[in-house]
Motif scaffolding. Structure first.
Motif, PDB file in Angstrom:
ATOM      1  N   ASP A 195      25.849   6.365 -22.243  1.00 23.08           N
ATOM      2  CA  ASP A 195      25.372   6.216 -20.875  1.00 23.08           C
ATOM      3  C   ASP A 195      25.639   4.807 -20.380  1.00 23.08           C
ATOM      4  OD1 ASP A 195      23.336   4.562 -21.887  1.00 23.08           O
ATOM      5  OD2 ASP A 195      21.852   6.156 -21.899  1.00 23.08           O
ATOM      6  N   GLY A 196      25.298   4.569 -19.131  1.00 20.41           N
ATOM      7  CA  GLY A 196      25.499   3.256 -18.528  1.00 20.41           C
ATOM      8  C   GLY A 196      25.327   3.327 -17.031  1.00 20.41           C
ATOM      9  N   THR A 197      25.877   2.329 -16.343  1.00 24.02           N
ATOM     10  CA  THR A 197      25.788   2.287 -14.890  1.00 24.02           C
ATOM     11  C   THR A 197      27.164   1.989 -14.311  1.00 24.02           C
ATOM     12  OG1 THR A 197      25.223  -0.064 -14.890  1.00 24.02           O
ATOM     13  CG2 THR A 197      23.399   1.504 -14.949  1.00 24.02           C
ATOM     14  N   ASP A 198      27.298   2.279 -13.010  1.00 21.67           N
ATOM     15  CA  ASP A 198      28.552   2.034 -12.290  1.00 21.67           C
ATOM     16  C   ASP A 198      28.180   1.671 -10.865  1.00 21.67           C
ATOM     17  OD1 ASP A 198      31.085   2.340 -10.902  1.00 21.67           O
ATOM     18  OD2 ASP A 198      31.778   3.486 -12.636  1.00 21.67           O
ATOM     19  N   ASN A 199      28.812   0.637 -10.315  1.00 22.22           N
ATOM     20  CA  ASN A 199      28.464   0.220  -8.958  1.00 22.22           C
ATOM     21  C   ASN A 199      29.120   1.067  -7.883  1.00 22.22           C
ATOM     22  OD1 ASN A 199      31.062  -0.789  -9.535  1.00 22.22           O
ATOM     23  ND2 ASN A 199      30.844  -2.442  -8.034  1.00 22.22           N
ATOM     24  N   VAL A 200      30.076   1.953  -8.252  1.00 26.57           N
ATOM     25  CA  VAL A 200      30.703   2.872  -7.307  1.00 26.57           C
ATOM     26  C   VAL A 200      30.142   4.257  -7.598  1.00 26.57           C
ATOM     27  CG1 VAL A 200      32.849   3.867  -6.463  1.00 26.57           C
ATOM     28  CG2 VAL A 200      32.781   1.474  -7.184  1.00 26.57           C
ATOM     29  N   THR A 201      29.413   4.820  -6.657  1.00 30.48           N
ATOM     30  CA  THR A 201      28.660   6.040  -6.934  1.00 30.48           C
ATOM     31  C   THR A 201      29.265   7.276  -6.281  1.00 30.48           C
ATOM     32  OG1 THR A 201      27.171   5.563  -5.074  1.00 30.48           O
ATOM     33  CG2 THR A 201      26.525   4.735  -7.244  1.00 30.48           C
ATOM     34  N   ALA A 202      29.379   7.299  -4.957  1.00 33.49           N
ATOM     35  CA  ALA A 202      29.760   8.519  -4.245  1.00 33.49           C
ATOM     36  C   ALA A 202      31.131   9.013  -4.686  1.00 33.49           C
ATOM     37  CB  ALA A 202      29.754   8.273  -2.734  1.00 33.49           C
ATOM     38  N   GLY A 203      31.175  10.252  -5.150  1.00 34.03           N
ATOM     39  CA  GLY A 203      32.433  10.865  -5.530  1.00 34.03           C
ATOM     40  C   GLY A 203      32.996  10.408  -6.854  1.00 34.03           C
ATOM     41  N   ASN A 204      32.340   9.483  -7.508  1.00 35.48           N
ATOM     42  CA  ASN A 204      32.877   8.919  -8.742  1.00 35.48           C
ATOM     43  C   ASN A 204      32.304   9.666  -9.950  1.00 35.48           C
ATOM     44  OD1 ASN A 204      34.357   7.235 -10.371  1.00 35.48           O
ATOM     45  ND2 ASN A 204      33.064   5.431 -10.079  1.00 35.48           N
ATOM     46  N   ALA A 205      32.960   9.511 -11.103  1.00 38.08           N
ATOM     47  CA  ALA A 205      32.502  10.128 -12.338  1.00 38.08           C
ATOM     48  C   ALA A 205      33.096   9.358 -13.504  1.00 38.08           C
ATOM     49  CB  ALA A 205      32.907  11.600 -12.416  1.00 38.08           C
ATOM     50  N   ILE A 206      32.409   9.455 -14.637  1.00 41.29           N
ATOM     51  CA  ILE A 206      32.877   8.833 -15.874  1.00 41.29           C
ATOM     52  C   ILE A 206      33.195   9.946 -16.872  1.00 41.29           C
ATOM     53  CG2 ILE A 206      32.259   7.408 -17.866  1.00 41.29           C
ATOM     54  CD1 ILE A 206      32.705   5.729 -15.435  1.00 41.29           C
ATOM     55  N   ASP A 208      24.958   8.995 -10.425  1.00 40.52           N
ATOM     56  CA  ASP A 208      23.881   9.340  -9.504  1.00 40.52           C
ATOM     57  C   ASP A 208      23.718   8.251  -8.444  1.00 40.52           C
ATOM     58  OD1 ASP A 208      22.217   7.247 -10.415  1.00 40.52           O
ATOM     59  OD2 ASP A 208      21.140   8.530 -11.816  1.00 40.52           O
ATOM     60  N   PRO A 209      22.950   8.509  -7.385  1.00 37.59           N
ATOM     61  CA  PRO A 209      22.829   7.523  -6.297  1.00 37.59           C
ATOM     62  C   PRO A 209      22.336   6.158  -6.750  1.00 37.59           C
ATOM     63  CG  PRO A 209      22.002   9.663  -5.588  1.00 37.59           C
ATOM     64  CD  PRO A 209      22.275   9.780  -7.048  1.00 37.59           C
ATOM     65  N   ALA A 210      21.592   6.105  -7.874  1.00 34.58           N
ATOM     66  CA  ALA A 210      21.102   4.816  -8.367  1.00 34.58           C
ATOM     67  C   ALA A 210      22.142   4.109  -9.231  1.00 34.58           C
ATOM     68  CB  ALA A 210      19.820   5.017  -9.168  1.00 34.58           C
ATOM     69  N   GLY A 211      23.304   4.745  -9.437  1.00 28.11           N
ATOM     70  CA  GLY A 211      24.363   4.136 -10.220  1.00 28.11           C
ATOM     71  C   GLY A 211      24.360   4.493 -11.690  1.00 28.11           C
ATOM     72  N   ALA A 212      23.467   5.383 -12.130  1.00 28.80           N
ATOM     73  CA  ALA A 212      23.376   5.725 -13.548  1.00 28.80           C
ATOM     74  C   ALA A 212      24.258   6.927 -13.871  1.00 28.80           C
ATOM     75  CB  ALA A 212      21.935   6.030 -13.932  1.00 28.80           C
ATOM     76  N   TRP A 213      24.774   6.942 -15.085  1.00 28.59           N
ATOM     77  CA  TRP A 213      25.521   8.093 -15.587  1.00 28.59           C
ATOM     78  C   TRP A 213      25.171   8.274 -17.061  1.00 28.59           C
ATOM     79  CZ3 TRP A 213      28.655   6.946 -19.695  1.00 28.59           C
ATOM     80  CH2 TRP A 213      29.069   5.618 -19.822  1.00 28.59           C
ATOM     81  N   ALA A 214      25.311   9.503 -17.567  1.00 32.39           N
ATOM     82  CA  ALA A 214      24.980   9.765 -18.967  1.00 32.39           C
ATOM     83  C   ALA A 214      25.719  11.001 -19.434  1.00 32.39           C
ATOM     84  CB  ALA A 214      23.477   9.940 -19.151  1.00 32.39           C
ATOM     85  N   VAL A 215      26.296  10.930 -20.618  1.00 35.62           N
ATOM     86  CA  VAL A 215      26.899  12.072 -21.299  1.00 35.62           C
ATOM     87  C   VAL A 215      26.087  12.297 -22.564  1.00 35.62           C
ATOM     88  CG1 VAL A 215      28.930  12.913 -22.547  1.00 35.62           C
ATOM     89  CG2 VAL A 215      29.205  11.717 -20.366  1.00 35.62           C
ATOM     90  N   ASP A 216      25.448  13.452 -22.670  1.00 36.28           N
ATOM     91  CA  ASP A 216      24.609  13.791 -23.820  1.00 36.28           C
ATOM     92  C   ASP A 216      25.025  15.171 -24.298  1.00 36.28           C
ATOM     93  OD1 ASP A 216      22.640  14.393 -25.662  1.00 36.28           O
ATOM     94  OD2 ASP A 216      21.006  13.565 -24.472  1.00 36.28           O
ATOM     95  N   VAL A 217      25.753  15.234 -25.399  1.00 34.00           N
ATOM     96  CA  VAL A 217      26.303  16.491 -25.908  1.00 34.00           C
ATOM     97  C   VAL A 217      25.738  16.738 -27.293  1.00 34.00           C
ATOM     98  CG1 VAL A 217      28.394  17.756 -26.521  1.00 34.00           C
ATOM     99  CG2 VAL A 217      28.416  16.164 -24.582  1.00 34.00           C
ATOM    100  N   ARG A 218      25.082  17.891 -27.463  1.00 34.70           N
ATOM    101  CA  ARG A 218      24.512  18.255 -28.756  1.00 34.70           C
ATOM    102  C   ARG A 218      25.361  19.339 -29.402  1.00 34.70           C
ATOM    103  NH1 ARG A 218      18.130  17.569 -28.108  1.00 34.70           N
ATOM    104  NH2 ARG A 218      18.077  16.247 -26.271  1.00 34.70           N
ATOM    105  N   GLY A 219      25.340  19.374 -30.712  1.00 27.12           N
ATOM    106  CA  GLY A 219      26.095  20.389 -31.431  1.00 27.12           C
ATOM    107  C   GLY A 219      27.589  20.253 -31.253  1.00 27.12           C
TER     108      GLY A 219
END
Length: 851
Positions: free
Chosen positions: A625-636, A655-666
């Motif tokens: 996870d982490g943050t990104d200062n470019v939010t709208a339309g963006n993805a990691i 997300d609008p607050a700049g946070a992103w997270a990839v959480d994959v189980r199994g």
């Protein structure tokens, strides 16, 4: 009992246990973490369902029974003393040693289990081929919409559940055969198990909804296989047994899919008839025809009072009208509800046996004095079912709307001045159809139980579909509004609606297409036509003709003629698009919309700040996870390995607050080695703007690495970019601890009422608080405890990140925690701040006591 059944029973005894333990297996899974998956294509699409729901039991406040179409009625199995019922352990709202009660909207005032069964059939297959455990349930359950036992929240639902812990192939479709049909189940990407549930319906007090499910008829132990079911029951929970009554002839569970039967013991190998029926090979079929079955045959019919009204003439002559429903051939009696009067000459009316046939009962009873209640008793039941029902007047009438005024005329069955009629209205005095409204307007009348009223409803306001008239004597009626006298409404004019203007950005974040939506257009439309793009004048109006030099022309949507799509222009600027609609015999109508294309951010504008970069081998879980200062339309997008060409672990929007997270189980992906340090593992972040960042992975509880190509070579020498490795990397730094104010002792009811006040000083940069409640282990003093016992409650609460420590105050409310704590108990509140849910700091604790 045949030798095969004896062997299977012996094999499955270890998964049965006591009834209470089985209950935890069945309902506890509702909150367990694990694989998910997709459940679809349930067959048959037409099913017989259940036949009838019984009257509401006056003590349980749930239906007394449900009946299938073979005539088997099963009652609510909620008697803790009955070994053939499945009930939960004692809790804050349920003491099995005390009588059941469900009379309050406050859970703490009730004594009732939060879940029980009318019917339960469970198949459990263990250690069969590649499958370590497979559970399949078909149940009819009673529960509460909000968890805790609360009067008014009762619900009954049919549940179909499949849980397979492992042994499956990721992203693969399997077919499950069970006594009520078949279903397709599909594993998630990277998952080797599945956990899917279908509950129908889920709505409080919708007791009839459970009839319309595929659950029916009820399964019961096969009478041709010893032992027989206990008298009065369809089976005994915890004892696996063969069953009968499948409506589709499949009195078993079979899992169909690649390799599921490979190496399974003989008891779990599909018979030839099953293989032929579903056209599968033996290695692709896993079988079990033993079920734990619970269901108590109904011993009481109960009674529902469908009407309890009266008529009273102007001279005071009074008669009661009592209608009731139950099973056929029941002794249904209406009597005075006041026991002090019932056995004396002062009784208000004589006890009356209601005549009836086919389960419908009715009596017209003279009364000396109007009673406030009538007591209706099913004397055939043992013990008798008793219901006290209010007596109300009958209200009838008409409601007519002429286009300007709504005229209401109503009449009560009480012709004395005691009956005063009124209409439910809103704050402006207009009648409403909402029976919950508390505002009324009296109807005028001469005091003989009649009343009239006129209500002005000016155009363009519309009249209500119905009007509710209430009587002061308790009766009410919902009258349909007759609108036939109103003038005809003119047809809608032809009007184009191109929708609101839109804004996008160009560059890497520019969408591939933009939808043009004209569905808001009105009138009898024969054609839609989108044109553009147009240039705009200084006033922002479309000018000239469409100019394809500005961009691509709209492409009609064949499925929705009102809409179109465009490939948006790449140059920054404003572009016009016009919708024209045509109709029969009228001039075309047009409307314009403007698409503004702004200069989008570039890779140089973006700052990606990584947070947690973690792989847990014991869970096969990736957390990045982490943050990104470019939010709208963006993805990691997170790639496994040192380059963006590596396998994709997952993608997260910003997300609008700049946070992103990839959480994959199994996940089936093991960490890949870094290019510059083969002893470590790396992942690579890639944004939609094209920025790439390679990060080291914190690998914890790693699985054993695959053998190196040369057995004698050390791991470090064998590791090359692209091969899985299991390095030990120090944990990433976290933030400072929080401070928690002491929590005063509180009553458990506060958790479902006003809430428990908490004050926490949040450290700088924290974005989330993890709150946990733990028990106190042994004789440890709660005042010094930090994590002394088991965790009974956990929740994450977002907080606003700040540069300095700051104080937040909030109230903790939780029905789940309410069910866990006990009066007089001591507990520990553990508070941990974090940058995200997976990147937490040090916990701090404070003790508290529940009064």
């Amino acid at each position: 009992m045949g030798s095969r059944t004896r062997a299977l029973v012996a094999r499955h005894r270890r998964i049965a246990g006591l009834a209470a333990a089985l209950f935890l297996v069945l309902v506890g899974g509702a909150v367990a973490l694990g694989p998910t998956g997709v459940l679809d294509n349930l067959t048959p699409t037409q099913f017989e369902g259940l036949a009838k729901v019984g009257p509401t039991d006056p003590q349980l406040h749930f239906p007394a029974w449900y009946r299938d179409r073979q005539g088997i009625s099963l009652e609510a199995c909620a008697d803790a003393a009955d070994a053939n019922c499945l009930l939960p352990a004692a809790s804050a709202t349920y003491d099995p040693a005390k009588p059941l009660s469900l009379d309050s909207a406050t859970p703490a005032l009730n004594n009732f289990p939060d879940e029980f069964f009318y019917f339960n059939s469970t198949s459990v297959t263990t250690n069969a081929g590649p499958i370590s455990k497979m559970l399949v349930e078909n149940n009819l359950e009673g529960a509460f919409a909000n968890g805790a036992p609360t009067l008014g929240d009762q619900m009954v639902f049919a549940r179909f559940r499949v849980k397979i812990e492992d042994g499956l192939t990721p992203s693969t479709k399997y077919t499950l055969v069970h006594p009520y049909g078949t279903a397709d189940i599909t594993t998630d990407a990277g998952a080797t198990g599945i956990f899917v549930t279908r509950d129908v319906p889920i709505a409080p007090l919708d007791f009839k909804g459970a009839l319309n499910t595929r659950l029916g008829p009820f399964l019961q132990w096969d009478p041709n296989v010893a032992p027989n079911a206990p008298d009065g029951y369809v089976g005994a929970p915890g004892t696996p047994h063969q069953v009968t009554n499948s409506p589709v002839g499949t009195n078993y569970v079979a899992l169909l899919g690649p390799g599921v039967g490979q190496g399974a013991p003989a008891a779990n190998q599909c018979p030839q008839g099953t293989l032929d029926k579903f056209n599968v090979a033996a290695n692709d079929c896993l079988y079990n025809d033993l079920f734990s079955v619970m269901g108590k045959k109904a011993t009481r019919a109960g009674v529902d009072v469908t009407r309890s009204t009266y008529t009273r003439a102007a001279d005071g002559t009074t008669k009661l009208e009592v209608l009731a429903e139950s099973n056929a051939d029941q002794a249904i009696v209406a009597q005075d509800a006041d026991p002090a009067l019932r056995g004396t000459a002062n009784r208000r009316f004589n006890a009356t046996l209601l005549p009836g046939a086919n389960g419908q009962y009715f009596a017209h009873i003279p009364a000396k004095v109007l009673p406030d209640k009538v007591q209706v008793v099913n004397q055939t039941d043992a013990p008798a079912t008793v219901k006290d029902v209010p007596v109300v007047d009958m209200v009838s009438g008409t409601a007519v709307y002429d286009g300007t005024n709504l005229h209401v005329a109503a009449k009560s069955s009480d012709q004395t001045p005691a009956a005063k009629l009124s209409v439910l209205v809103d704050g402006s005095g207009v009648p409403v159809a909402d029976p919950a409204s508390t505002i009324t307007q009296a109807l005028a009348g001469p005091g003989d139980g009649t009343g009239t009223g006129d209500f002005a409803i000016a155009a363009p306001a519309a009249p209500p579909a119905t009007v509710v008239v209430r009587s002061s004597q308790g009766g009410s009626v919902e009258l349909p509004v007759d609108v036939s006298a109103a003038a005809d409404t003119p047809p809608a004019p032809l009007k184009a609606d191109a929708g609101p203007d839109k804004s996008i950005v160009n560059g890497p974040l520019e969408p591939a297409s933009v939808n043009l939506v004209g569905s808001g257009s009105t009138g009898d439309i024969t054609t839609y036509q989108w044109t553009g793009p147009y240039a705009l004048d200084d006033a922002g109006n479309l000018t000239g003709t469409p100019d394809t030099g500005l961009g691509a022309a709209p492409v009609p949507n064949q499925a929705r003629p009102s809409d179109a799509t465009i490939a948006p222009p790449t140059a920054a600027g404003s572009y016009g698009y016009r919708l024209t609609v045509t109709g029969d015999g009228v001039a075309p109508a047009s409307d314009d919309m403007v698409l503004a294309v702004a200069a989008g951010p570039t890779a140089a504008d973006e700052v990606i700040t990584p947070g947690t970069v973690l792989y847990r081998g014991d869970q096969r879980r990736w957390v990045i996870d982490g943050t990104d200062n470019v939010t709208a339309g963006n993805a990691i997008t997170v790639h496994n390995g040192p380059t963006a060409a590596g396998p994709v672990i997952g993608t997260s929007p910003i997300d609008p607050a700049g946070a992103w997270a990839v959480d994959v189980r199994g996940s089936g992906l093991l960490p890949l080695a870094c290019a510059d340090n083969p002893a470590s593992s790396c992942v690579t972040l890639e944004s939609k703007l094209g920025n790439v960042k390679t990060l080291a992975v914190d690998v914890r509880k790693a699985p054993a690495a695959p053998a190196a190509p040369v057995a004698a070579a050390p791991v470090a020498a064998a590791a090359v970019p692209g091969l899985p490795v299991v390095p030990a990397i120090p944990a990433l730094p976290v933030i400072a601890a929080a401070r928690v104010a002491p929590v005063p002792a509180f009553a458990a009811a506060a958790l479902v009422g006003a809430g428990v006040p908490l004050t926490v000083t949040v450290p700088a940069r924290a974005r989330v608080l993890r709150l946990r409640v733990l028990t106190v282990r042994g004789r440890a003093r709660a005042a010094r405890a930090t994590a002394t016992g088991r965790v009974i409650f956990r929740v994450f609460r977002p907080v606003t990140a700040a540069r300095k420590a700051h104080t937040v105050r909030f109230r903790l409310r939780s029905r789940k925690l309410y069910r866990k704590v006990r009066a007089g108990g001591r507990y520990v509140l553990d508070v941990t701040p974090g940058l995200s849910r997976t990147r937490l700091g040090r916990p701090v604790s404070t003790a508290f006591r529940v009064r």
